[in-house]
Scaffold this motif. Structure first.
Motif, PDB file in Angstrom:
ATOM      1  N   GLU A 143       0.814  -1.216   0.000  1.00 20.29           N
ATOM      2  CA  GLU A 143       0.000   0.000   0.000  1.00 20.29           C
ATOM      3  C   GLU A 143       0.848   1.267   0.000  1.00 20.29           C
ATOM      4  O   GLU A 143       0.611   2.188  -0.776  1.00 20.29           O
ATOM      5  N   GLU A 144       1.883   1.322   0.893  1.00 20.78           N
ATOM      6  CA  GLU A 144       2.700   2.524   1.000  1.00 20.78           C
ATOM      7  C   GLU A 144       3.856   2.543   0.011  1.00 20.78           C
ATOM      8  O   GLU A 144       4.350   3.590  -0.361  1.00 20.78           O
ATOM      9  N   GLY A 145       4.354   1.363  -0.346  1.00 26.01           N
ATOM     10  CA  GLY A 145       5.500   1.292  -1.250  1.00 26.01           C
ATOM     11  C   GLY A 145       6.832   1.449  -0.538  1.00 26.01           C
ATOM     12  O   GLY A 145       7.853   1.732  -1.162  1.00 26.01           O
TER      13      GLY A 145
END
Length: 118
Positions: free
Chosen positions: A45-47
């Motif tokens: 999701e955040e990378g």
């Protein structure tokens, strides 16, 4: 993946367990360079593995206890060698950043320690 963030702090110390004529028996200071390495999976999701802001927020309170201090007066650092200082820092950061992989602490540009935990 392993990521890292670098920090610096200035502190003075003297070594208590060296011979009387050893130059490090005298009060002196260093600009320490700390590199903190964190290992983990990249979160989809955040990378990222960890937000650099969160890493900085965990490390800075620890370094604030050391910056511009006489390390010998810091609780738990009566003989503050680089090795013992690295262990002290690790023990403060690891509970907050469980993904901590290793730290590198340099007291000069050419001398330092790498610590990977207990």
């Amino acid at each position: 993946m392993i990521l890292y963030k670098q920090f610096t702090f200035d502190a003075a110390h003297f070594l208590t367990k060296v011979p009387k004529n050893h130059k490090c028996k005298q009060l002196h200071g260093h600009t320490y360079h700390l590199t903190v390495f964190v290992e983990g999976e990249v979160k989809e999701e955040e990378g990222w593995v960890i937000d650099f802001y969160d890493l900085k927020s965990a490390v800075n309170p620890v370094l604030n206890q050391l910056d511009h201090q006489l390390l010998n007066d810091v609780e738990g650092l009566s003989n503050p060698t680089s090795e013992l200082l690295a262990i002290w820092i690790w023990r403060k950061i690891k509970p907050v950043i469980p993904q901590l992989k290793k730290i590198e602490l340099k007291e000069t540009p050419t001398s330092g320690v790498i610590y990977t935990g207990e």
